[in-house]
Design a protein around this motif. Sequence first.
Motif, mmCIF file in Angstrom:
data_model
loop_
_atom_site.group_PDB
_atom_site.id
_atom_site.type_symbol
_atom_site.label_atom_id
_atom_site.label_comp_id
_atom_site.label_asym_id
_atom_site.label_seq_id
_atom_site.Cartn_x
_atom_site.Cartn_y
_atom_site.Cartn_z
ATOM 1 N N TRP A 80 -29.653 -20.456 -68.307
ATOM 2 C CA TRP A 80 -29.788 -19.141 -67.661
ATOM 3 C C TRP A 80 -31.110 -18.458 -67.926
ATOM 4 O O TRP A 80 -31.223 -17.243 -67.795
ATOM 5 N N PHE A 117 -14.149 -12.669 -68.136
ATOM 6 C CA PHE A 117 -15.023 -13.732 -68.623
ATOM 7 C C PHE A 117 -16.403 -13.144 -68.868
ATOM 8 O O PHE A 117 -16.921 -12.409 -68.017
ATOM 9 N N GLN A 127 -18.272 -11.658 -63.910
ATOM 10 C CA GLN A 127 -18.232 -11.586 -65.350
ATOM 11 C C GLN A 127 -18.185 -10.118 -65.754
ATOM 12 O O GLN A 127 -18.744 -9.290 -65.046
ATOM 13 N N LEU A 136 -22.526 -11.069 -61.603
ATOM 14 C CA LEU A 136 -21.609 -11.425 -60.516
ATOM 15 C C LEU A 136 -20.651 -10.257 -60.214
ATOM 16 O O LEU A 136 -21.073 -9.118 -60.121
ATOM 17 N N GLY A 174 -18.554 -20.545 -69.535
ATOM 18 C CA GLY A 174 -19.712 -20.810 -68.743
ATOM 19 C C GLY A 174 -20.540 -22.002 -69.261
ATOM 20 O O GLY A 174 -20.241 -22.659 -70.258
ATOM 21 N N CYS A 175 -21.531 -22.296 -68.434
ATOM 22 C CA CYS A 175 -22.435 -23.405 -68.771
ATOM 23 C C CYS A 175 -23.022 -23.218 -70.170
ATOM 24 O O CYS A 175 -23.296 -24.193 -70.872
ATOM 25 N N TYR A 227 -15.369 -19.485 -56.743
ATOM 26 C CA TYR A 227 -16.257 -18.393 -56.300
ATOM 27 C C TYR A 227 -16.311 -18.444 -54.778
ATOM 28 O O TYR A 227 -16.162 -19.515 -54.188
ATOM 29 N N TRP A 277 -19.565 -14.333 -55.260
ATOM 30 C CA TRP A 277 -20.900 -14.775 -55.707
ATOM 31 C C TRP A 277 -21.745 -14.832 -54.448
ATOM 32 O O TRP A 277 -21.537 -15.713 -53.601
ATOM 33 N N ASN A 337 -16.522 -26.689 -70.524
ATOM 34 C CA ASN A 337 -16.621 -25.886 -69.307
ATOM 35 C C ASN A 337 -17.278 -26.727 -68.216
ATOM 36 O O ASN A 337 -18.339 -27.322 -68.442
HETATM 37 O O1 AHR Z 1 -20.427 -17.682 -64.024
HETATM 38 C C1 AHR Z 1 -21.632 -18.333 -63.839
HETATM 39 C C2 AHR Z 1 -21.526 -19.856 -63.938
HETATM 40 O O2 AHR Z 1 -20.697 -20.319 -62.912
HETATM 41 C C3 AHR Z 1 -20.871 -20.375 -65.200
HETATM 42 O O3 AHR Z 1 -21.771 -20.494 -66.239
HETATM 43 C C4 AHR Z 1 -20.383 -21.725 -64.762
HETATM 44 O O4 AHR Z 1 -19.231 -22.121 -65.463
HETATM 45 C C5 AHR Z 1 -20.106 -21.546 -63.283
HETATM 46 O O5 AHR Z 1 -20.678 -22.560 -62.531
#
Ligand code: AHR
Length: 499
Positions: free
Chosen positions: A95, A25, A350, A355, A69-70, A252, A307, A176
């Motif tokens: 971000w 990802f 990722q 992470l 992701g967000c 996570y 994480w 997502n």
């Molecule tokens: O991977 C970081 C974030 O973690 C992603 O953007 C989101 O989907 C999750 O909360």
Amino acid sequence: MADARVTVHTEAGIDEIAPEMHGHFSEHLGRCVYDGLWTADGAGDGEFREDVVSLLADLEIPVLRWPGGCFADDYHWEDGVGPQEDRPRRRNLFWAQGRDEIPEESNRFGTDEFLQLCERIGTEPYLAANIGSGDPQEAADWVEYCNYDGNTELADRRRENGHEEPYGVRYWGLGNENWGCGGQMTPEQYAREYRRYATYVGSMDNLMLDHDLELIACGFEGHEWNRRFMEEIGHTAWGVDFPLDHLTLHHYYGREMTVADADEDQYDRFLAEALEMDEHIERIAAAINAVATTRDIGVIIDEWGAWHLDAVASNGLEQPGTVLDALSAAAVLDVFNHHSDVMTMSNIAQTVNVLQCLVETDGDDAWARPTYHVFDLYAPHKGNEAVRTSVDTPARELEDDELPLVGASASIDGDGTYVTVTNLDCREGHTVEVRLEGAAPADGDVDANVLFAEHDPDVEVDADNADEFGAEELDVSIDDDGTLTADLAPSTVAGISVR
Ligand code: AHR
């Protein structure tokens, strides 16, 4: 004398281990794309980071999810196509917090760059469409731009942008974390939105002869949410015969600690938390099976990994690459193998710099992290048939949990059996026996490797020590009856191939 015993039930097949279970990802977050997959952010057009591309190509990644992701639910794909100098610069809503570098999205890396990257590294793309702030038309247009072979304006635009043939993108995520950053929806609300989007995106399938789209909904770790989503999804004139091919969740773990400051008790709790993946898979599969069946709707874990406290938005979610984290990845990949009957994909978070990334960069350097070597060691499982394993192992009692200290999974192909064994005990080594039912291997049939035998769990990888973490040969003794025995040092991962 062995203190852990692994029995491989070679006749008890589970299912094929989808190669996509080793997926990745990547998001427009911190240094994942810019300074990770791609060079420049703003000035100049930039180019692929060839050092990263080469490391990723060597790993033979089956599938790569993008752009979030967000980020995905705030992304408008048309911003990222066409001449790079004409692409708009946008804020990165989720971000950019607290960052003084790369706080904005230059759109230098967009759909064509991503899909060309996938072509170069031999990876199937998985695009996540914007449900939170987009509309169904935008999502269907994205499919048309990528995949349509006719003479429409969007197909022609793709050709003008350098790709004559349709890309044939198969995997389409609709949103997502729509319970959170993807619009804070209730499960019922998301199900209705999902249906609306799937009507238009899914109908694009009828216009394409050569590729079947697979549509993916994003679920939640809280399983009541998934059950309610599935129930609502089923409420259509078609019943459950609806374009939903996979349901996902994100898991996570280790958020309460930094590896450098943690003690062995915290390592144990961290690894036990990673192993909770098992329960998450069972519960999401149960939510699906209550309404449909996991034969029709697969389970995807499309974000997972360590994480830690170090990783915050202001540093682009960067944290050190450690042996401990790599060990957790091995434990989770074993869990995925056990669930190969319901799972269709997973994507570790990722790919680069963010992470539990596999590849890290610093200036002109790029290197593989310990987790990269775990994926490499587990690669022989891809496409094999998983078979049941039983593990008789010592366990450590935790406050409200238990950590099995030795774990394993196994798979077979036409030529033999591949067994991965993890020693999750960061304090002590264990002697492990492995027995393959119905097989009596002899010298010459067995080939074994081990990771991290010389390393402490908290050792961090950097450009200078990165080449110390690759696999080394593991000594395995073979009894007359074919039982294999190996000494596994603390916090190690072994791969044993029996031909
Ligand atoms: O991977 C970081 C974030 O973690 C992603 O953007 C989101 O989907 C999750 O909360």
